[in-house]
Enzyme design. Structure first.
Site, mmCIF file in Angstrom:
data_model
loop_
_atom_site.group_PDB
_atom_site.id
_atom_site.type_symbol
_atom_site.label_atom_id
_atom_site.label_comp_id
_atom_site.label_asym_id
_atom_site.label_seq_id
_atom_site.Cartn_x
_atom_site.Cartn_y
_atom_site.Cartn_z
ATOM 1 C CB ILE A 100 -0.960 -0.018 1.220
ATOM 2 C CG1 ILE A 100 -1.966 1.144 1.166
ATOM 3 C CG2 ILE A 100 -0.193 -0.069 2.521
ATOM 4 C CD1 ILE A 100 -3.078 1.043 2.210
ATOM 5 C CB CYS A 101 1.255 4.044 0.943
ATOM 6 S SG CYS A 101 1.697 5.774 1.194
ATOM 7 C CB ALA A 102 5.622 4.894 -0.947
#
Length: 179
Positions: A100-102
């Site tokens: 998730i995210c970066a």
């Protein structure tokens, strides 16, 4: 019992990691947190978490899935050859890998997204080598699950619960947590 490894690193995004850990444990998944370095890990917003183990103390091959939270320190995952080896081995064994995210950029750096649809935090989009980049909250493509960021952490964790434990358990969790 299904098992998941969640590596923790200095600068991880707390809301993502804790949501993943909490939701999966509520779903009956055995979640192990493993720090890349010290037992106590400081997140991106100065929240200290005590990892269950150090990464060198776990046999990653024994886990059904590896799930990566993002955050300002995600580069630490990308630069850690142990994480790259674990991700490649899990993908080769057709085990679940999720980020998730970066953190989807870590999957991309390991060469796991070339033929996959995926998403990420917008700022790392240019670091991604994917078959198709999507901007929806959660993307599932085979054994790879990716998500956008802190705001999609619950949807991501519930999707992981569904994949690992079934739709009925994930739906009941959503009801119980009033999602």
């Amino acid at each position: 019992m299904r098992t998941v490894l969640v590596p923790l690193f200095e600068g991880f995004e707390e809301i993502e990691a804790i949501t993943i850990i909490d939701v999966l444990r509520r779903a009956g998944v055995d979640v192990t947190t493993a720090s890349l370095a010290a037992q106590t890990v400081i997140g991106a917003h100065a929240i200290a978490i005590i990892a269950d183990k150090l990464l060198e103390q776990v046999d990653a091959s024994q886990f059904d899935a590896i799930v990566l939270a993002g955050g300002a320190g995600t580069f630490r995952l990308r630069e850690d050859s142990r994480i790259t080896k674990i991700l490649i081995a899990h993908a080769a064994a057709n085990k679940l890998v999720a980020a998730i995210c970066a953190a989807p950029s870590v999957l991309s750096a390991a060469g796991l997204l070339k033929d996959k649809r995926a998403t990420s935090y917008p700022s790392v989009k240019d670091q991604m080598q994917v078959a198709e980049y999507l901007t929806i909250p959660v993307v599932v493509d085979g054994n790879v699950v990716t998500s956008r960021g802190a705001g999609t952490a619950m949807a991501f964790a519930l999707k992981l619960a569904e994949i690992l434990q079934g739709e009925a358990i994930a739906n009941q969790l959503a009801i119980d947590m009033i999602v």
